[in-house]
Design an enzyme around this catalytic site. Structure first.
Site, PDB file in Angstrom:
ATOM      1  N   ASN A   7      13.560  61.857   7.374  1.00  0.00           N
ATOM      2  CA  ASN A   7      14.080  62.643   8.489  1.00  0.00           C
ATOM      3  C   ASN A   7      15.422  63.201   8.033  1.00  0.00           C
ATOM      4  O   ASN A   7      16.447  62.533   8.111  1.00  0.00           O
ATOM      5  CB  ASN A   7      14.225  61.738   9.719  1.00  0.00           C
ATOM      6  CG  ASN A   7      14.576  62.507  10.980  1.00  0.00           C
ATOM      7  OD1 ASN A   7      15.098  63.616  10.921  1.00  0.00           O
ATOM      8  ND2 ASN A   7      14.304  61.905  12.118  1.00  0.00           N
ATOM      9  N   ARG A  99      10.025  65.082   8.924  1.00  0.00           N
ATOM     10  CA  ARG A  99      10.413  65.932  10.049  1.00  0.00           C
ATOM     11  C   ARG A  99      10.800  67.287   9.476  1.00  0.00           C
ATOM     12  O   ARG A  99      11.660  67.382   8.595  1.00  0.00           O
ATOM     13  CB  ARG A  99      11.612  65.335  10.785  1.00  0.00           C
ATOM     14  CG  ARG A  99      12.174  66.266  11.859  1.00  0.00           C
ATOM     15  CD  ARG A  99      13.385  65.617  12.519  1.00  0.00           C
ATOM     16  NE  ARG A  99      14.016  66.512  13.480  1.00  0.00           N
ATOM     17  CZ  ARG A  99      15.271  66.939  13.396  1.00  0.00           C
ATOM     18  NH1 ARG A  99      16.035  66.556  12.383  1.00  0.00           N
ATOM     19  NH2 ARG A  99      15.781  67.741  14.311  1.00  0.00           N
ATOM     20  N   HIS A 187      13.538  69.668  19.249  1.00  0.00           N
ATOM     21  CA  HIS A 187      13.477  68.262  19.673  1.00  0.00           C
ATOM     22  C   HIS A 187      12.082  67.890  20.164  1.00  0.00           C
ATOM     23  O   HIS A 187      11.909  66.925  20.912  1.00  0.00           O
ATOM     24  CB  HIS A 187      14.487  67.962  20.804  1.00  0.00           C
ATOM     25  CG  HIS A 187      15.920  68.063  20.403  1.00  0.00           C
ATOM     26  ND1 HIS A 187      16.904  68.548  21.250  1.00  0.00           N
ATOM     27  CD2 HIS A 187      16.555  67.743  19.249  1.00  0.00           C
ATOM     28  CE1 HIS A 187      18.070  68.522  20.646  1.00  0.00           C
ATOM     29  NE2 HIS A 187      17.890  68.028  19.416  1.00  0.00           N
ATOM     30  N   ARG A 248      28.027  72.956  20.059  1.00  0.00           N
ATOM     31  CA  ARG A 248      27.315  74.209  20.310  1.00  0.00           C
ATOM     32  C   ARG A 248      27.533  74.648  21.753  1.00  0.00           C
ATOM     33  O   ARG A 248      27.587  73.832  22.663  1.00  0.00           O
ATOM     34  CB  ARG A 248      25.814  74.037  20.045  1.00  0.00           C
ATOM     35  CG  ARG A 248      25.451  74.061  18.583  1.00  0.00           C
ATOM     36  CD  ARG A 248      23.979  73.760  18.370  1.00  0.00           C
ATOM     37  NE  ARG A 248      23.786  72.407  17.874  1.00  0.00           N
ATOM     38  CZ  ARG A 248      22.603  71.841  17.683  1.00  0.00           C
ATOM     39  NH1 ARG A 248      21.500  72.496  17.974  1.00  0.00           N
ATOM     40  NH2 ARG A 248      22.516  70.617  17.216  1.00  0.00           N
ATOM     41  N   GLU A 391      11.706  58.917  16.991  1.00  0.00           N
ATOM     42  CA  GLU A 391      11.146  60.048  16.255  1.00  0.00           C
ATOM     43  C   GLU A 391      10.475  59.608  14.957  1.00  0.00           C
ATOM     44  O   GLU A 391       9.413  60.120  14.596  1.00  0.00           O
ATOM     45  CB  GLU A 391      12.252  61.064  15.950  1.00  0.00           C
ATOM     46  CG  GLU A 391      12.771  61.796  17.168  1.00  0.00           C
ATOM     47  CD  GLU A 391      13.950  62.700  16.839  1.00  0.00           C
ATOM     48  OE1 GLU A 391      14.979  62.175  16.371  1.00  0.00           O
ATOM     49  OE2 GLU A 391      13.828  63.910  17.029  1.00  0.00           O
TER      50      GLU A 391
END
Length: 404
Positions: A7, A99, A187, A248, A391
């Site tokens: 990942n 990922r 996501h 962000r 994840e």
């Protein structure tokens, strides 16, 4: 069956090795045999490596930050050498799951990696310049170091490929659609896992539930999920859209960017840096993009930190409200990721606005570090879950599925 998961992030690399059961269980994540993390951010020119095993062995070291491939090779070497050894040789690894942030319109589900898939990931790097190139470097490192082991790409955008056109297509000129300019969402691995986990925890059929999953970390996004499918999300063409995040901005009036370009010497590169790295909690507070630091600054009376908090909560409520209309109601609200799992004040302030739905949380449950727990009161008409996103486990499951 042993499955390795990579990942990769822009400044870090996480990896796990799982011993998969004969039947990979969707609802219950298992602990990895081995997990490692590499961080390039703390000391310039150096990579910090942390490794731990299921038997309690640990390794911490700092080595010169050479190429990503060499660092990954060094990290993987701890799988079969030294105090953290859990396998005797590389050939014991049956598959590797990666990922990959952006699959564009090409990939709507996970795929076995071929040369064509690598070419597509490289081509889509212009849509995810921070992530796709490092994802590809991880794939190449496995090719170089482990040989012909089967690799699987699990795309962060895939879960949102079910967005209806009305949600996915921007109201610009139609030729944007033909150029691949549309809302992709991100996501997705986390949102999908958390939806499945919520249904399991509530002993409900996922397809019978209307859920809003709130992935709140340094990056933040919501997903509206109905019949087990994503029908709306807050991130768009890039991960910059939607909620206020750590650094962000989230959604801003595009006219602001035109104004700045016309009125100053700002370049596209400067604006990119401004919106992605110098906005959000950091930009407003001037303190940090980390919610924990924001809360400390608020406690010390910092008004800009308080403003950052207020904007964050306002926009979170705003987008949840929009998703209520899309779902035409709500059965389950889920909080996950670093902030979602660890900030009870964020959960409380968010949920307070939706009392009109009959949504009520138990203050005591909310405060006691709940993980994979329903924190709603018994009489609440909406269940509220805090779920630890897994994840890496979800990626391992997808890899397992392709190896069957």
């Amino acid at each position: 069956m042993k499955i390795l998961v990579l990942n990769a992030g822009s400044s870090s690399q996480k990896s796990c090795l799982y011993e998969m059961p004969e039947e990979a269980i969707v609802e219950e994540a298992i602990a990895p045999l081995w997990e490692a993390k590499v961080d390039w951010t703390h000391h310039e020119g150096m990579a910090e490596i942390e490794v731990k095993t299921s038997t309690g062995q640990k390794l911490q070291e700092e080595i010169p930050a050479k190429s990503r491939g060499e660092i990954i090779a060094h990290m993987l070497d701890t799988l079969w050498n030294g105090s953290t050894q859990v396998i005797s040789k590389p050939s014991e690894i049956d598959g590797v799951g990666h990922r990959v942030v952006h699959g564009g319109e090409d990939y709507r589900e996970s795929v076995v990696i071929t040369e064509d898939v690598k070419d597509a990931i490289a081509r889509l790097a212009n849509l995810a310049p921070v992530h796709n190139p490092v994802n590809l470097e991880g794939i190449q490192a496995i090719d170089d170091y482990l040989g012909q082991v089967k690799q699987v790409a699990v795309f962060d955008t895939a879960f949102h490929s079910s967005l209806p056109d009305a949600a996915a297509i921007y109201p610009g000129p139609y030729d944007w659609v033909e150029k691949g300019i549309r809302r992709y969402g991100f996501h997705g691995i986390s949102h999908q896992y958390c939806a499945q986990r919520a249904a399991h925890l509530l002993n409900k059929d996922l397809e019978s539930l209307r859920l809003i999953t709130c992935h709140l970390g340094n990056g933040c996004s919501l997903a509206a999920i109905k019949n087990g499918r994503s029908i709306e999300t807050t991130m768009g063409f890039t991960p910059l859209d939607g909620l206020m995040m750590g650094t962000r901005s989230g959604s801003v009036d595009p006219g602001i960017l035109i104004y700045l370009l016309q009125q100053s010497d700002d370049s596209a590169q400067n604006l990119d840096n401004l919106l992605n790295r110098a906005s959000g909690l950091l930009g407003i507070s001037g303190v940090s993009g980390d919610m924990r630091q924001i809360q400390k600054a608020i406690a010390q009376g910092n008004p800009r930190a308080q403003l950052a908090w207020d904007i964050y909560i306002h926009r979170l409520r705003y987008y949840i409200g929009a998703m209520l209309a899309i779902l035409q109601g709500l059965d389950v609200l889920v909080f996950t990721a670093g902030v979602g799992e660890n900030a009870p004040d964020i959960r409380a302030a968010t949920c307070e606005a939706f009392g009109f739905l009959g949504l009520h949380i138990d203050p005591e449950k909310n405060q006691h570090k709940p993980i994979d727990i329903d924190i709603a009161t018994p009489d609440s008409k909406v269940r509220v879950l805090v779920i630890h996103t897994q994840e890496d486990w979800a990626i391992a499951q997808e890899c397992w599925r392709h190896l069957q």
